[in-house]
Design a protein around this motif. Structure first.
Motif, PDB file in Angstrom:
ATOM      1  N   ALA A 108       2.785  -8.572 -12.107  1.00  0.00           N
ATOM      2  CA  ALA A 108       1.726  -8.028 -13.001  1.00  0.00           C
ATOM      3  C   ALA A 108       1.787  -8.345 -14.434  1.00  0.00           C
ATOM      4  CB  ALA A 108       1.876  -6.429 -12.735  1.00  0.00           C
ATOM      5  N   ASP A 109       2.794  -8.293 -15.001  1.00  0.00           N
ATOM      6  CA  ASP A 109       2.966  -8.667 -16.438  1.00  0.00           C
ATOM      7  C   ASP A 109       2.563  -9.828 -16.725  1.00  0.00           C
ATOM      8  OD1 ASP A 109       4.062  -6.238 -16.790  1.00  0.00           O
ATOM      9  OD2 ASP A 109       6.034  -6.963 -16.718  1.00  0.00           O
ATOM     10  N   THR A 111     -12.708 -15.564  -3.639  1.00  0.00           N
ATOM     11  CA  THR A 111     -12.011 -15.180  -2.358  1.00  0.00           C
ATOM     12  C   THR A 111     -10.580 -15.151  -2.430  1.00  0.00           C
ATOM     13  OG1 THR A 111     -13.870 -16.461  -1.416  1.00  0.00           O
ATOM     14  CG2 THR A 111     -11.843 -16.000  -0.014  1.00  0.00           C
ATOM     15  N   ILE A 112      -9.835 -14.067  -2.224  1.00  0.00           N
ATOM     16  CA  ILE A 112      -8.492 -13.586  -2.105  1.00  0.00           C
ATOM     17  C   ILE A 112      -7.962 -13.499  -0.616  1.00  0.00           C
ATOM     18  CG2 ILE A 112      -6.912 -12.265  -3.326  1.00  0.00           C
ATOM     19  CD1 ILE A 112      -8.845 -11.427  -5.389  1.00  0.00           C
ATOM     20  N   GLN A 113      -6.914 -13.733  -0.375  1.00  0.00           N
ATOM     21  CA  GLN A 113      -6.142 -13.661   0.759  1.00  0.00           C
ATOM     22  C   GLN A 113      -5.108 -12.522   0.349  1.00  0.00           C
ATOM     23  OE1 GLN A 113      -4.691 -16.580   3.204  1.00  0.00           O
ATOM     24  NE2 GLN A 113      -6.386 -17.870   2.660  1.00  0.00           N
ATOM     25  N   GLU A 114      -5.368 -11.210   0.841  1.00  0.00           N
ATOM     26  CA  GLU A 114      -4.399 -10.114   0.430  1.00  0.00           C
ATOM     27  C   GLU A 114      -3.338 -10.081   1.671  1.00  0.00           C
ATOM     28  OE1 GLU A 114      -4.741  -5.283  -1.004  1.00  0.00           O
ATOM     29  OE2 GLU A 114      -6.354  -6.852  -1.241  1.00  0.00           O
ATOM     30  N   ARG A 115      -2.048 -10.082   1.126  1.00  0.00           N
ATOM     31  CA  ARG A 115      -1.125  -9.852   2.246  1.00  0.00           C
ATOM     32  C   ARG A 115      -0.065  -8.452   1.997  1.00  0.00           C
ATOM     33  NH1 ARG A 115       0.452 -16.434   3.310  1.00  0.00           N
ATOM     34  NH2 ARG A 115      -1.550 -16.823   3.821  1.00  0.00           N
ATOM     35  N   ASP A 116      -0.222  -7.578   2.697  1.00  0.00           N
ATOM     36  CA  ASP A 116       0.470  -6.193   2.515  1.00  0.00           C
ATOM     37  C   ASP A 116       1.727  -6.315   3.024  1.00  0.00           C
ATOM     38  OD1 ASP A 116       1.207  -3.666   2.154  1.00  0.00           O
ATOM     39  OD2 ASP A 116      -0.776  -2.707   2.355  1.00  0.00           O
ATOM     40  N   PHE A 162       3.095   0.540  -6.971  1.00  0.00           N
ATOM     41  CA  PHE A 162       1.841   0.474  -6.369  1.00  0.00           C
ATOM     42  C   PHE A 162       0.685   0.470  -7.420  1.00  0.00           C
ATOM     43  CE2 PHE A 162      -2.045   3.568  -5.544  1.00  0.00           C
ATOM     44  CZ  PHE A 162      -2.167   2.903  -4.205  1.00  0.00           C
ATOM     45  N   GLU A 163       0.677   1.144  -8.719  1.00  0.00           N
ATOM     46  CA  GLU A 163      -0.042   1.019  -9.928  1.00  0.00           C
ATOM     47  C   GLU A 163      -0.355  -0.491 -10.297  1.00  0.00           C
ATOM     48  OE1 GLU A 163       1.382   3.720 -12.802  1.00  0.00           O
ATOM     49  OE2 GLU A 163       0.322   5.513 -11.629  1.00  0.00           O
ATOM     50  N   ASP A 164       0.949  -1.122 -10.260  1.00  0.00           N
ATOM     51  CA  ASP A 164       0.925  -2.712 -10.592  1.00  0.00           C
ATOM     52  C   ASP A 164       0.053  -3.641  -9.705  1.00  0.00           C
ATOM     53  OD1 ASP A 164       2.306  -2.243 -12.695  1.00  0.00           O
ATOM     54  OD2 ASP A 164       4.132  -2.891 -11.938  1.00  0.00           O
ATOM     55  N   CYS A 165       0.082  -3.296  -8.349  1.00  0.00           N
ATOM     56  CA  CYS A 165      -0.554  -3.756  -7.434  1.00  0.00           C
ATOM     57  C   CYS A 165      -2.178  -3.459  -7.413  1.00  0.00           C
ATOM     58  CB  CYS A 165      -0.206  -3.480  -5.775  1.00  0.00           C
ATOM     59  SG  CYS A 165       1.596  -4.175  -5.458  1.00  0.00           S
ATOM     60  N   SER A 213       0.873  -1.399   0.001  1.00  0.00           N
ATOM     61  CA  SER A 213       0.092   0.215  -0.175  1.00  0.00           C
ATOM     62  C   SER A 213       0.806   1.455   0.082  1.00  0.00           C
ATOM     63  CB  SER A 213      -0.921  -0.032   1.389  1.00  0.00           C
ATOM     64  OG  SER A 213      -0.208  -0.241   2.447  1.00  0.00           O
ATOM     65  N   LEU A 214       2.099   1.067   0.112  1.00  0.00           N
ATOM     66  CA  LEU A 214       3.116   2.331  -0.167  1.00  0.00           C
ATOM     67  C   LEU A 214       3.082   2.933  -1.519  1.00  0.00           C
ATOM     68  CD1 LEU A 214       6.132   1.096   2.000  1.00  0.00           C
ATOM     69  CD2 LEU A 214       4.212   2.589   2.655  1.00  0.00           C
ATOM     70  N   ARG A 215       2.969   4.206  -1.675  1.00  0.00           N
ATOM     71  CA  ARG A 215       3.076   4.763  -2.877  1.00  0.00           C
ATOM     72  C   ARG A 215       4.353   5.452  -3.099  1.00  0.00           C
ATOM     73  NH1 ARG A 215      -2.516   6.591  -4.279  1.00  0.00           N
ATOM     74  NH2 ARG A 215      -3.876   5.869  -2.714  1.00  0.00           N
ATOM     75  N   GLY A 216       5.265   5.154  -2.530  1.00  0.00           N
ATOM     76  CA  GLY A 216       6.825   5.659  -2.695  1.00  0.00           C
ATOM     77  C   GLY A 216       7.308   5.299  -4.169  1.00  0.00           C
ATOM     78  N   ILE A 217       6.973   4.213  -4.675  1.00  0.00           N
ATOM     79  CA  ILE A 217       7.163   3.610  -6.043  1.00  0.00           C
ATOM     80  C   ILE A 217       6.270   3.617  -6.902  1.00  0.00           C
ATOM     81  CG2 ILE A 217       8.513   1.834  -7.337  1.00  0.00           C
ATOM     82  CD1 ILE A 217      10.121   1.234  -4.765  1.00  0.00           C
ATOM     83  N   ARG A 218       5.684   4.642  -7.640  1.00  0.00           N
ATOM     84  CA  ARG A 218       4.663   4.724  -8.283  1.00  0.00           C
ATOM     85  C   ARG A 218       4.458   3.315  -9.128  1.00  0.00           C
ATOM     86  NH1 ARG A 218       2.617   9.837 -12.200  1.00  0.00           N
ATOM     87  NH2 ARG A 218       0.637   9.031 -12.441  1.00  0.00           N
ATOM     88  N   LYS A 219       5.085   2.981  -9.896  1.00  0.00           N
ATOM     89  CA  LYS A 219       4.941   1.733 -10.773  1.00  0.00           C
ATOM     90  C   LYS A 219       4.652   0.508 -10.092  1.00  0.00           C
ATOM     91  CE  LYS A 219       6.538  -0.891 -14.534  1.00  0.00           C
ATOM     92  NZ  LYS A 219       6.009  -1.957 -13.915  1.00  0.00           N
TER      93      LYS A 219
END
Length: 230
Positions: A143-144, A104-109, A88-91, A80-86
């Motif tokens: 992401a790719d 159903t998804i288990q999300e782990r930040d 964060f956008e990929d996530c 959830s950190l926006r420091g690296i924009r790419k």
């Protein structure tokens, strides 16, 4: 002028055919080029959008790397950190894509809990960055890879056996608002708690009755996992 008139009368008498004209045993052929568009229409084979089921990948085609508790579910490592924009956008793109399948998804930040980051590094054997998706103990990729599978129509088949979330696209937890973490109630997020000293000396016990210790209930950010959605 006279010669032109004679030429016209000559052609009129012959009843001139532009493609095949016979004059006393002689045949004149005029080569008229055929349009390439007509040729393509003649030889073009009908197209079909039917895909061979055998061409679709199965989960067994991917490397077996199972996160804890991911034997029969989808584990999505994100940040959830926006420091690296790419990153964060990929996530965000992968999360939106997975939620569209209503599974159903288990999300782990990894930014909310260092334990998730260490867990991901141990599974993949290196300091990798999110997003990373695991389906029933198989590493599907980042992401790719996820977007590529979706564009080829292959991601849906890989997620067929994943349990549904009841058809709710934007299911929001009433306790943590889908942040997956809550502030620790033992230390109120300070990571420090006051405990009574275990000292046999009554004199020192009266002077310093309590001491500050590290809270053992929360992580490095003073957070605990949400008991309702994690």
């Amino acid at each position: 002028m006279k010669a032109m008139q004679q030429g016209r009368r000559f052609l009129k008498k012959l009843k001139f055919n532009p493609t095949n004209t016979k004059i006393k045993g002689l045949v004149f052929h005029l080569n008229v080029p055929e349009s390439p568009y007509v040729k393509d229409r003649k030889h073009k084979e009908p197209e079909t959008d039917i895909l061979d089921p055998e061409e679709h990948p199965s989960l067994s085609d991917f490397e077996e790397k199972c996160p804890p508790g991911g034997e029969n579910s989808v584990i999505f490592y994100t940040t959830s950190l926006r420091g690296i924009r790419k990153t964060f956008e990929d996530c965000s793109n992968v999360r939106f894509l997975l939620n569209s399948f209503k599974i159903t998804i288990q999300e782990r930040d990894v930014s909310m809990d260092m334990g998730y980051r260490e867990e991901l590094w141990e599974i993949l054997g290196g300091r990798v960055i999110p997003p990373k998706v695991f389906v029933k103990g198989r590493c599907i990729g980042g992401a790719d890879e996820i977007i590529g599978l979706h564009e080829r129509g292959e991601l849906k088949k890989l997620l067929e056996e994943v349990p549904s979330n009841g058809g709710i696209v934007n299911n929001v937890c009433n306790s943590c608002a889908n942040l997956r973490f809550l502030i620790c109630t033992s230390c109120n997020g300070s990571r420090k708690v006051y405990e009574e000293k275990d000292d046999d000396d009554d004199h020192h016990k009266e002077d310093n009755e309590f001491c500050i210790k590290k809270c053992n209930d929360c992580n490095e950010n003073g957070l605990v996992k949400c008991p309702f959605c994690c």
